[in-house]
Scaffold this motif. Structure first.
Motif, PDB file in Angstrom:
ATOM      1  N   SER A 107       0.876  -1.152   0.000  1.00 53.80           N
ATOM      2  CA  SER A 107      -0.129  -0.001   0.115  1.00 53.80           C
ATOM      3  C   SER A 107       1.026   1.192  -0.078  1.00 53.80           C
ATOM      4  O   SER A 107       1.922   1.272   0.568  1.00 53.80           O
ATOM      5  CB  SER A 107      -0.737   0.008   1.156  1.00 53.80           C
ATOM      6  OG  SER A 107      -1.526   1.411   1.270  1.00 53.80           O
ATOM      7  N   SER A 108       0.393   2.423  -0.765  1.00 53.53           N
ATOM      8  CA  SER A 108       1.105   3.687  -0.626  1.00 53.53           C
ATOM      9  C   SER A 108       0.748   4.510   0.626  1.00 53.53           C
ATOM     10  O   SER A 108       1.323   5.314   0.864  1.00 53.53           O
ATOM     11  CB  SER A 108       0.638   4.343  -2.007  1.00 53.53           C
ATOM     12  OG  SER A 108       1.208   3.744  -3.060  1.00 53.53           O
ATOM     13  N   THR A 109      -0.258   3.956   1.354  1.00 57.42           N
ATOM     14  CA  THR A 109      -0.638   4.860   2.460  1.00 57.42           C
ATOM     15  C   THR A 109      -0.298   4.021   3.712  1.00 57.42           C
ATOM     16  O   THR A 109      -0.143   3.140   4.014  1.00 57.42           O
ATOM     17  CB  THR A 109      -2.185   4.740   2.524  1.00 57.42           C
ATOM     18  OG1 THR A 109      -2.759   5.171   1.417  1.00 57.42           O
ATOM     19  CG2 THR A 109      -2.772   5.598   3.969  1.00 57.42           C
ATOM     20  N   VAL A 110       0.443   4.945   4.795  1.00 55.80           N
ATOM     21  CA  VAL A 110       0.879   4.473   6.173  1.00 55.80           C
ATOM     22  C   VAL A 110       0.027   5.092   7.005  1.00 55.80           C
ATOM     23  O   VAL A 110      -0.082   6.680   6.923  1.00 55.80           O
ATOM     24  CB  VAL A 110       2.431   4.699   6.162  1.00 55.80           C
ATOM     25  CG1 VAL A 110       2.823   4.502   7.383  1.00 55.80           C
ATOM     26  CG2 VAL A 110       3.252   4.083   5.232  1.00 55.80           C
ATOM     27  N   THR A 111      -0.379   4.686   7.713  1.00 49.46           N
ATOM     28  CA  THR A 111      -1.393   4.993   8.809  1.00 49.46           C
ATOM     29  C   THR A 111      -1.130   4.624  10.112  1.00 49.46           C
ATOM     30  O   THR A 111      -0.915   3.472  10.436  1.00 49.46           O
ATOM     31  CB  THR A 111      -3.126   4.703   8.646  1.00 49.46           C
ATOM     32  OG1 THR A 111      -3.511   5.352   7.418  1.00 49.46           O
ATOM     33  CG2 THR A 111      -3.703   5.348   9.686  1.00 49.46           C
ATOM     34  N   VAL A 112      -0.678   5.351  11.084  1.00 51.14           N
ATOM     35  CA  VAL A 112      -0.400   5.063  12.662  1.00 51.14           C
ATOM     36  C   VAL A 112      -1.669   5.898  13.323  1.00 51.14           C
ATOM     37  O   VAL A 112      -1.978   7.113  13.125  1.00 51.14           O
ATOM     38  CB  VAL A 112       0.693   5.852  12.952  1.00 51.14           C
ATOM     39  CG1 VAL A 112       0.983   5.628  14.352  1.00 51.14           C
ATOM     40  CG2 VAL A 112       2.024   5.374  12.154  1.00 51.14           C
ATOM     41  N   SER A 113      -2.446   4.983  14.038  1.00 49.78           N
ATOM     42  CA  SER A 113      -3.541   5.258  14.789  1.00 49.78           C
ATOM     43  C   SER A 113      -3.480   4.988  16.262  1.00 49.78           C
ATOM     44  O   SER A 113      -2.573   4.143  16.687  1.00 49.78           O
ATOM     45  CB  SER A 113      -4.751   4.875  13.961  1.00 49.78           C
ATOM     46  OG  SER A 113      -4.529   3.537  14.040  1.00 49.78           O
ATOM     47  N   ASN A 114      -4.671   5.251  17.036  1.00 54.51           N
ATOM     48  CA  ASN A 114      -4.825   4.894  18.181  1.00 54.51           C
ATOM     49  C   ASN A 114      -3.943   5.380  19.355  1.00 54.51           C
ATOM     50  O   ASN A 114      -3.626   4.885  20.293  1.00 54.51           O
ATOM     51  CB  ASN A 114      -4.946   3.261  18.623  1.00 54.51           C
ATOM     52  CG  ASN A 114      -6.060   2.907  17.694  1.00 54.51           C
ATOM     53  OD1 ASN A 114      -7.115   3.378  17.631  1.00 54.51           O
ATOM     54  ND2 ASN A 114      -5.928   1.819  17.151  1.00 54.51           N
TER      55      ASN A 114
END
Length: 159
Positions: A107-114
């Motif tokens: 994936s081209s998207t990197v998401t860091v959450s919580n």
């Protein structure tokens, strides 16, 4: 022919044979480490941040995500497939560094959450080629504090 000439020709043939085998063997050459692409993004008053690479990462390249938080916060959820290199989120400001080797159809998207508390978040993502895929991270060390002299302690690298 004299025995000396036969021995010389035999020795030369043996040397050429061994040299030929050596030249046909795959060579362990190290590729130059190259920064392929980088992007950054920001989220204000949020518990997550996302950044999108310009193009999809190439399989077997190293991906690194560095996320900074302005206010004290609990550690975020590690993105799926990523590993934590450094986590210093309880500090103001704080930082987490994640890494992974890119898979097929990454994936081209990197998401860091919580993140536990809404805060201002910034993230930089990097893609590098030429890094070993078996163990891309050798050693890490980190520390936090408030001093005129910064120190994270020492490490002994393997490579």
């Amino acid at each position: 022919m004299t025995p000396t000439l036969i021995k010389s020709k035999t020795c030369l043939a043996l040397i050429l044979f061994i040299l030929g085998i050596f030249l046909m063997m795959p060579q362990n050459t190290l590729a130059a480490i190259t920064l392929v692409q980088t992007k950054n993004g920001y989220a204000s008053g949020s518990t997550s941040v996302s950044v999108v690479f310009t193009s999809g990462p190439t399989q077997n390249n190293l991906l690194v995500a560095i996320v900074g938080n302005r206010d004290s916060a609990t550690a975020p959820t590690t993105p799926s497939g990523w590993s934590v290199a450094i986590s210093e989120t309880q500090n103001t400001p704080g930082q987490v560094i994640f890494y992974k080797i890119a898979g097929t159809s990454e994936s081209s998207t990197v998401t860091v959450s919580n993140y536990g508390t809404a805060t201002n978040l910034g993230m930089h993502i990097y893609e590098y080629s030429g890094i070993t895929t078996s163990s891309p991270l050798d050693q890490t060390n980190s520390a936090s504090g408030n001093s005129a002299t910064a120190s994270t302690g020492s490490i002994t690298t393997t490579y």
